[in-house]
Write a protein that holds these residues in place. Sequence first.
Motif, PDB file in Angstrom:
ATOM      1  N   GLY A  36      38.582  28.464  44.257  1.00  0.00           N
ATOM      2  CA  GLY A  36      39.118  29.790  44.542  1.00  0.00           C
ATOM      3  C   GLY A  36      40.449  30.026  43.846  1.00  0.00           C
ATOM      4  O   GLY A  36      40.787  31.163  43.514  1.00  0.00           O
ATOM      5  N   PHE A  37      41.189  28.971  43.612  1.00  0.00           N
ATOM      6  CA  PHE A  37      42.457  29.088  42.886  1.00  0.00           C
ATOM      7  C   PHE A  37      42.251  28.935  41.382  1.00  0.00           C
ATOM      8  O   PHE A  37      42.547  29.843  40.601  1.00  0.00           O
ATOM      9  CB  PHE A  37      43.454  28.041  43.396  1.00  0.00           C
ATOM     10  N   TRP A  38      41.765  27.770  40.952  1.00  0.00           N
ATOM     11  CA  TRP A  38      41.716  27.442  39.518  1.00  0.00           C
ATOM     12  C   TRP A  38      40.751  28.337  38.729  1.00  0.00           C
ATOM     13  O   TRP A  38      41.040  28.707  37.593  1.00  0.00           O
ATOM     14  CB  TRP A  38      41.362  25.968  39.320  1.00  0.00           C
ATOM     15  N   ARG A  39      39.631  28.714  39.329  1.00  0.00           N
ATOM     16  CA  ARG A  39      38.663  29.576  38.642  1.00  0.00           C
ATOM     17  C   ARG A  39      38.971  31.046  38.895  1.00  0.00           C
ATOM     18  O   ARG A  39      39.091  31.834  37.963  1.00  0.00           O
ATOM     19  CB  ARG A  39      37.243  29.236  39.108  1.00  0.00           C
ATOM     20  N   ASP A  40      39.117  31.413  40.172  1.00  0.00           N
ATOM     21  CA  ASP A  40      39.181  32.829  40.535  1.00  0.00           C
ATOM     22  C   ASP A  40      40.567  33.441  40.356  1.00  0.00           C
ATOM     23  O   ASP A  40      40.672  34.617  40.004  1.00  0.00           O
ATOM     24  CB  ASP A  40      38.703  33.026  41.972  1.00  0.00           C
ATOM     25  N   VAL A  41      41.628  32.691  40.593  1.00  0.00           N
ATOM     26  CA  VAL A  41      42.980  33.217  40.420  1.00  0.00           C
ATOM     27  C   VAL A  41      43.495  32.926  39.007  1.00  0.00           C
ATOM     28  O   VAL A  41      43.919  33.837  38.297  1.00  0.00           O
ATOM     29  CB  VAL A  41      43.955  32.660  41.490  1.00  0.00           C
ATOM     30  N   LEU A  44      40.246  29.944  34.862  1.00  0.00           N
ATOM     31  CA  LEU A  44      39.518  28.940  34.081  1.00  0.00           C
ATOM     32  C   LEU A  44      38.024  29.107  34.321  1.00  0.00           C
ATOM     33  O   LEU A  44      37.590  29.541  35.393  1.00  0.00           O
ATOM     34  CB  LEU A  44      39.975  27.529  34.468  1.00  0.00           C
ATOM     35  N   GLU A  45      37.230  28.727  33.323  1.00  0.00           N
ATOM     36  CA  GLU A  45      35.783  28.902  33.400  1.00  0.00           C
ATOM     37  C   GLU A  45      35.112  27.585  33.772  1.00  0.00           C
ATOM     38  O   GLU A  45      35.456  26.528  33.248  1.00  0.00           O
ATOM     39  CB  GLU A  45      35.256  29.365  32.044  1.00  0.00           C
ATOM     40  N   GLU A  46      34.139  27.684  34.670  1.00  0.00           N
ATOM     41  CA  GLU A  46      33.396  26.503  35.101  1.00  0.00           C
ATOM     42  C   GLU A  46      32.473  26.044  33.971  1.00  0.00           C
ATOM     43  O   GLU A  46      31.675  26.833  33.462  1.00  0.00           O
ATOM     44  CB  GLU A  46      32.596  26.851  36.352  1.00  0.00           C
ATOM     45  N   GLN A  47      32.578  24.767  33.605  1.00  0.00           N
ATOM     46  CA  GLN A  47      31.746  24.216  32.539  1.00  0.00           C
ATOM     47  C   GLN A  47      30.619  23.349  33.089  1.00  0.00           C
ATOM     48  O   GLN A  47      29.525  23.352  32.555  1.00  0.00           O
ATOM     49  CB  GLN A  47      32.596  23.386  31.566  1.00  0.00           C
ATOM     50  N   GLN A  48      30.919  22.560  34.116  1.00  0.00           N
ATOM     51  CA  GLN A  48      29.911  21.684  34.697  1.00  0.00           C
ATOM     52  C   GLN A  48      30.307  21.369  36.130  1.00  0.00           C
ATOM     53  O   GLN A  48      31.489  21.316  36.464  1.00  0.00           O
ATOM     54  CB  GLN A  48      29.794  20.381  33.902  1.00  0.00           C
ATOM     55  N   ARG A  49      29.279  21.118  36.956  1.00  0.00           N
ATOM     56  CA  ARG A  49      29.511  20.786  38.362  1.00  0.00           C
ATOM     57  C   ARG A  49      28.716  19.524  38.684  1.00  0.00           C
ATOM     58  O   ARG A  49      27.576  19.372  38.261  1.00  0.00           O
ATOM     59  CB  ARG A  49      29.070  21.942  39.241  1.00  0.00           C
ATOM     60  N   LEU A  50      29.343  18.637  39.431  1.00  0.00           N
ATOM     61  CA  LEU A  50      28.662  17.449  39.934  1.00  0.00           C
ATOM     62  C   LEU A  50      28.507  17.608  41.447  1.00  0.00           C
ATOM     63  O   LEU A  50      29.318  17.106  42.230  1.00  0.00           O
ATOM     64  CB  LEU A  50      29.449  16.173  39.611  1.00  0.00           C
ATOM     65  N   ALA A  54      32.660  17.348  42.241  1.00  0.00           N
ATOM     66  CA  ALA A  54      33.540  17.591  41.095  1.00  0.00           C
ATOM     67  C   ALA A  54      33.102  18.826  40.329  1.00  0.00           C
ATOM     68  O   ALA A  54      31.915  19.157  40.280  1.00  0.00           O
ATOM     69  CB  ALA A  54      33.544  16.383  40.156  1.00  0.00           C
ATOM     70  N   VAL A  55      34.093  19.483  39.732  1.00  0.00           N
ATOM     71  CA  VAL A  55      33.852  20.633  38.860  1.00  0.00           C
ATOM     72  C   VAL A  55      34.785  20.500  37.668  1.00  0.00           C
ATOM     73  O   VAL A  55      35.947  20.119  37.805  1.00  0.00           O
ATOM     74  CB  VAL A  55      34.124  21.979  39.582  1.00  0.00           C
ATOM     75  N   PHE A  56      34.259  20.791  36.482  1.00  0.00           N
ATOM     76  CA  PHE A  56      35.022  20.725  35.241  1.00  0.00           C
ATOM     77  C   PHE A  56      35.260  22.151  34.742  1.00  0.00           C
ATOM     78  O   PHE A  56      34.325  22.922  34.583  1.00  0.00           O
ATOM     79  CB  PHE A  56      34.261  19.887  34.205  1.00  0.00           C
ATOM     80  N   LEU A  57      36.529  22.491  34.516  1.00  0.00           N
ATOM     81  CA  LEU A  57      36.940  23.851  34.165  1.00  0.00           C
ATOM     82  C   LEU A  57      37.698  23.850  32.848  1.00  0.00           C
ATOM     83  O   LEU A  57      38.359  22.867  32.508  1.00  0.00           O
ATOM     84  CB  LEU A  57      37.867  24.410  35.249  1.00  0.00           C
ATOM     85  N   SER A  58      37.618  24.976  32.128  1.00  0.00           N
ATOM     86  CA  SER A  58      38.368  25.062  30.874  1.00  0.00           C
ATOM     87  C   SER A  58      38.625  26.507  30.486  1.00  0.00           C
ATOM     88  O   SER A  58      38.099  27.435  31.081  1.00  0.00           O
ATOM     89  CB  SER A  58      37.597  24.368  29.744  1.00  0.00           C
ATOM     90  N   GLY A  61      35.702  27.424  26.563  1.00  0.00           N
ATOM     91  CA  GLY A  61      34.491  26.639  26.404  1.00  0.00           C
ATOM     92  C   GLY A  61      34.688  25.162  26.127  1.00  0.00           C
ATOM     93  O   GLY A  61      33.712  24.433  25.931  1.00  0.00           O
ATOM     94  N   TYR A  62      35.928  24.668  26.092  1.00  0.00           N
ATOM     95  CA  TYR A  62      36.180  23.227  25.932  1.00  0.00           C
ATOM     96  C   TYR A  62      35.509  22.499  27.090  1.00  0.00           C
ATOM     97  O   TYR A  62      35.320  23.074  28.156  1.00  0.00           O
ATOM     98  CB  TYR A  62      37.702  23.007  25.932  1.00  0.00           C
ATOM     99  N   HIS A  63      35.130  21.211  26.923  1.00  0.00           N
ATOM    100  CA  HIS A  63      34.397  20.532  28.001  1.00  0.00           C
ATOM    101  C   HIS A  63      35.178  20.516  29.308  1.00  0.00           C
ATOM    102  O   HIS A  63      34.617  20.722  30.366  1.00  0.00           O
ATOM    103  CB  HIS A  63      33.936  19.132  27.611  1.00  0.00           C
TER     104      HIS A  63
END
Length: 171
Positions: A36-41, A44-50, A54-58, A61-63
């Motif tokens: 809610g903070f890192w993506r929505d505020v 950053l764009e979500e690249q992959q989710r485990l 875990a979630v990877f943001l950039s 489009g970087y990994h």
Amino acid sequence: MPDTLPQPSPAGAAIHPGARIGHVHLKVANLARALGFWRDVIGLEEQQRLGDQAVFLSAGGYHHHIALNTWESRDGAWPPPGTTGLFHVALVYPDRAALAVALKRLLDAGWPLEGASDHGVSEALYLRDPDGNGVELYRDRPEAEWPRDGDGRLAMVTRRLDLNALLAEAT
């Protein structure tokens, strides 16, 4: 961790100047809240989710620039004052207009700032994420504009950043 460390390299054996910091992993208590903070505020764009671990943001489009994980921290508390850890992670914006848009996003979300400074070399916004991690959002000035002392050495400063003037540049 051992009590003794290897001796440092001889003077002048600096890291390669092309090295860069590629990504940061942050331990978070709650993945949805952190997103809610890192993506929505922050945006950053979500690249992959485990799964829910875990979630990877950039940006662009970087990994991943920022990874959020609950591997050792699910439902954990903020680190107490006076302990070691990450002071802040800094996101560098390409120009003043992009930093202004970041400020507008924070204000629109009602996210509190802890500070805002003009360092001569950069302009910076300071805040905390939902897990207490320090966050700096900043833009560098061109090197030709950096303040220097009489001997030509860097002379950074800390002055109040005019947030209204910055916000006026948000497009």
